[in-house]
Design an enzyme around this catalytic site. Structure first.
Site, PDB file in Angstrom:
ATOM      1  N   LYS A 160      56.180 -44.718 -43.656  1.00  0.00           N
ATOM      2  CA  LYS A 160      55.406 -44.092 -42.846  1.00  0.00           C
ATOM      3  C   LYS A 160      55.941 -42.662 -42.592  1.00  0.00           C
ATOM      4  CE  LYS A 160      54.886 -47.660 -40.119  1.00  0.00           C
ATOM      5  NZ  LYS A 160      54.591 -48.546 -39.207  1.00  0.00           N
ATOM      6  N   ASP A 196      55.523 -55.607 -36.240  1.00  0.00           N
ATOM      7  CA  ASP A 196      54.229 -55.421 -35.523  1.00  0.00           C
ATOM      8  C   ASP A 196      53.049 -56.339 -35.941  1.00  0.00           C
ATOM      9  OD1 ASP A 196      53.935 -54.213 -37.889  1.00  0.00           O
ATOM     10  OD2 ASP A 196      52.785 -52.272 -37.133  1.00  0.00           O
TER      11      ASP A 196
HETATM   12 MG    MG Z   1      51.330 -50.028 -33.876  1.00  0.00          MG
END
Ligand code: MG
Ligand code: ADP
Length: 451
Positions: A160, A196
């Site tokens: 990312k 996550d």
């Molecule tokens: Mg998140």
């Protein structure tokens, strides 16, 4: 660029549609190779899916207590206080959100972790939390980590757009503890490290016992599910509960039909050659993908012919955001005036209605493929667990792309129906806002209940 070549917008668009289309046979073939990669990953063979053990199973729903959670996503840091009442309710009495400064994503690891420590400091001050007590904190870290236990794990590789130096290969929970010390924050005990997706599944299953999958559709994309511990060969016989959550790291899945635009986007990224699925699906990339096609259309003189500087207005990398696509596709006004406002803000002052309709159509092509791929990999995981989809499965989904993109969920459901007919009704997508943070607190509670 390797895109389609015809001259009129109609011909170009139909050629674009077929480049981005995912007919049923291709979706089925994605599901099949996804299963093969899952199998290889679980048994420790080389695979595009890392299949990372999380060292935790889903909660029972009876976990109780007050915890702090820190959620480092790809865009934001969120700090939360979470209360678990032992009856499947996880409430969030306090939350603060901070945008990660791009400089800290690409600087030193120490600077990034100092920034995170300062976020915690601001949260404690903002919510007047008594620093004389000791708080258990669960750290949600949304990047691939090799864990050997629930409280530590080494970063395998950044994704990312992050490149912070000196973190790869290091224990990220340890780096957080050191940064807290360096910033004189002594009231925090980092007790759990979680991905996550795992947090999202924990939050979903605390609420709904039929939840057996966690999915992220935000800056990046990823999924996790419950696997029989005995099937996870890479655990090397580590004795644990009967089931363990496995983080697939599916953003790196690579058996996908890519267009010239996909290749171009990959070449210009900081992690060239990896994360192919993420680059076709997630919030960090969809806007950029659309921008690349749009530039191609402008140069072919198919759009914005009234504006000789149109290329320049879109020449900056990442200047077209996924949020803009969502706004354009969700524009219900007859003249597409919201889209016109957006275009004016980008410097295109004289777009025509056909220009705006074409742009909206382009956003639809790019986002439909993303939704179809997302649904294909969700289906792959669910059919791994339940080949004929005979049982009900709740899939907890967190992330601003899923939450905010008009029509994304509906497009995923279409693919489920295409693949499974009536049995698609057994798949329930459950929006789980801040699930990754709330769920981390639940993971901390599961951990605490075992000590
Ligand atoms: Mg998140
Ligand atoms: P994180 O991944 O950091 O946890 P989020 O879940 O908030 O963060 O996701 C942020 C990503 O979602 C960004 O890439 C952004 O482009 C995208 N996004 C935010 N709002 C929307 C929206 N309304 N429509 C589509 N995408 C959005």
């Amino acid at each position: 660029m390797n895109g389609p070549a015809p001259a009129a917008p109609g011909a170009f668009i139909s050629s674009l549609e077929s480049c981005f289309a995912l007919p049923l046979n291709e979706i089925t073939s994605i599901v099949r190779s996804f299963h093969e990669e899952m199998d290889r990953g679980l048994s420790g063979q080389s695979s595009s899916l890392k299949m990372l053990p999380s060292f935790v199973d889903v909660p029972r729903g009876t976990e109780k207590g007050s915890f702090l959670a820190l959620d480092l996503g790809g865009t934001n840091v969120r700090v939360l206080a979470v209360e678990l009442d032992g009856r499947r309710n996880a409430t969030v009495p306090a939350v603060s959100t901070f945008a990660v400064p791009p400089g800290d994503m690409e600087g030193t690891g120490a600077a990034l972790f100092d920034f995170i420590a300062r976020c915690i400091d601001s949260f404690l001050t903002e919510h007047t939390i008594d620093r004389n007590n000791l708080y258990d904190l669960a750290f949600t870290f949304s990047f691939p980590v090799a864990q050997k236990d629930i409280a530590s794990g080494a970063l395998i590789a950044w994704t990312k757009g992050f490149t912070a130096r000196g973190v790869q290969g290091e224990d990220v929970a340890g780096l957080l503890r050191t940064a807290l010390k360096r910033n004189s924050i002594s009231c925090i005990n980092v007790t759990a490290l979680t991905n996550d997706t795992v947090g999202t599944l924990a939050a979903g299953s605390y609420l709904d016992p039929a939840c057996d999958m966690g999915v992220i559709l935000g800056t990046g994309t990823n999924g996790c599910y419950r696997e029989k511990s005995s099937n996870i060969k890479i655990l090397n016989g580590y004795v644990s509960d009967e089931y363990m959550i496995v983080n697939l790291e599916w953003g790196n899945f690579a058996t996908l039909k890519r267009t010239g635009y996909d290749m171009h986007l990959d070449e210009a990224s900081v992690n060239e050659g990896s994360m192919f699925l993420e680059k076709m699906v997630s919030g960090m990339y969809l806007g950029e993908m659309t921008r690349l096609v749009l530039i191609d259309m402008i140069q072919r003189e198919l759009i914005f012919l009234n504006d000789p500087d149109a290329t320049e207005h879109f020449s900056t990398k990442n200047s077209l955001k996924t949020e803009h696509m969502s706004l354009i596709q969700g524009d219900q006004t007859t003249e597409l005036s919201k889209t016109d406002r957006y275009l004016k803000s980008m410097g295109v002052t004289s777009s025509t209605l056909p220009d705006r309709l074409l742009l909206s159509h382009l956003c639809g092509i790019v986002s439909s493929r993303a939704a179809a791929i997302s649904a294909a990999v969700v289906s792959a995981v669910l059919t791994w667990l339940d080949p004929a989809l005979e049982e009900r499965h709740t899939v907890a989904v967190d992330g601003a792309l899923f939450e905010g993109y008009a029509g994304f969920e509906a497009a995923m459901t279409e693919t489920f129906t295409l693949l499974h007919g009536n049995n698609a009704d057994n798949i329930k997508l459950m929006k789980c806002k801040d699930g990754s943070g709330r769920g981390a607190a639940i993971v901390a509670a599961v951990t605490a209940s075992k000590q």
